[in-house]
Design an enzyme around this catalytic site. Structure first.
Site, PDB file in Angstrom:
ATOM      1  N   CYS A 225      20.503 -18.294  32.195  1.00  0.00           N
ATOM      2  CA  CYS A 225      19.491 -17.691  33.057  1.00  0.00           C
ATOM      3  C   CYS A 225      18.060 -18.011  32.638  1.00  0.00           C
ATOM      4  CB  CYS A 225      19.700 -16.184  33.158  1.00  0.00           C
ATOM      5  SG  CYS A 225      19.562 -15.289  31.597  1.00  0.00           S
TER       6      CYS A 225
ATOM      7  N   HIS B 253      19.087 -16.694  40.295  1.00  0.00           N
ATOM      8  CA  HIS B 253      19.443 -16.547  38.886  1.00  0.00           C
ATOM      9  C   HIS B 253      20.686 -17.368  38.594  1.00  0.00           C
ATOM     10  CE1 HIS B 253      22.782 -13.454  39.429  1.00  0.00           C
ATOM     11  NE2 HIS B 253      22.287 -13.605  40.639  1.00  0.00           N
TER      12      HIS B 253
ATOM     13  N   HIS C 114      19.180 -10.323  31.073  1.00  0.00           N
ATOM     14  CA  HIS C 114      19.347 -11.354  32.096  1.00  0.00           C
ATOM     15  C   HIS C 114      18.027 -11.463  32.850  1.00  0.00           C
ATOM     16  CE1 HIS C 114      21.614 -13.846  34.899  1.00  0.00           C
ATOM     17  NE2 HIS C 114      21.170 -13.123  35.908  1.00  0.00           N
TER      18      HIS C 114
END
Length: 172
Positions: free
Chosen positions: A75, A138, A126
């Site tokens: 990510c 993402h 994240h």
């Protein structure tokens, strides 16, 4: 007046929120709930266009922690690459490093290009990039590079921060 209708139609077509004067007629296919932000429409359009162009290069790339290529990516590497390629802005390589960049942004007033941070494990974070209309890009463990809905209960419950790295003059 016709050019305003075209702008409103394009905003609705590309998923941008638009604010129009109450007296302005909106095309029949435009959402009645559309809210227009005239001062930011051009910048938002450019940001969205650039992010979506870069997303097309990465769409479906599988996720791997530590990955940083089209073979596999994580990510923070994805957000770093998208920011560099779309906006010529360098971000730190890690999610923690990216969390320290820019200014705090409120979830109710997100701008296209804002970084979104989530706590996905006891010590795991994240990151994704907001693209408007409650969606973000993402690198998902299950789907690879994808677009997800911020309104999904999982993401809503795990969001910990939003950061605004891009200034209004960053995209011209």
């Amino acid at each position: 007046m016709m050019s305003l209708r075209i702008v409103l139609w394009l905003c609705c077509l590309f998923g941008f929120q638009c604010t129009a004067l109450a007296s302005t007629s909106v095309p029949h296919h435009a959402s009645k709930n559309a809210v227009v932000k005239p001062a930011k429409t051009a910048a938002n359009f450019k940001r969205h266009k650039r992010l979506m162009r870069e997303y097309q290069h990465w769409k479906g790339t599988r996720y791997r922690l530590g990955g940083n290529s089209h073979k596999a990516i994580d990510c923070s590497a994805l957000t770093r690459r998208l920011y560099h390629d779309a906006f010529a802005v360098d971000l730190p390589r890690t999610t923690g490093g990216q969390l320290s960049r820019g200014k705090r942004a409120k979830q109710k007033t997100l701008h296209i290009g804002d970084l979104l941070f989530f706590k996905t494990g006891r010590a795991q974070k994240h990151v994704g990039i907001y693209i408007g209309e409650n969606r973000f890009i993402h690198a998902s463990r299950r789907k690879g590079v994808t677009i997800s809905q911020l309104s999904n209960p999982y993401w809503t419950n795990h969001m910990i921060a939003a950061r605004r790295v891009l200034t209004d003059t960053a995209v011209r």
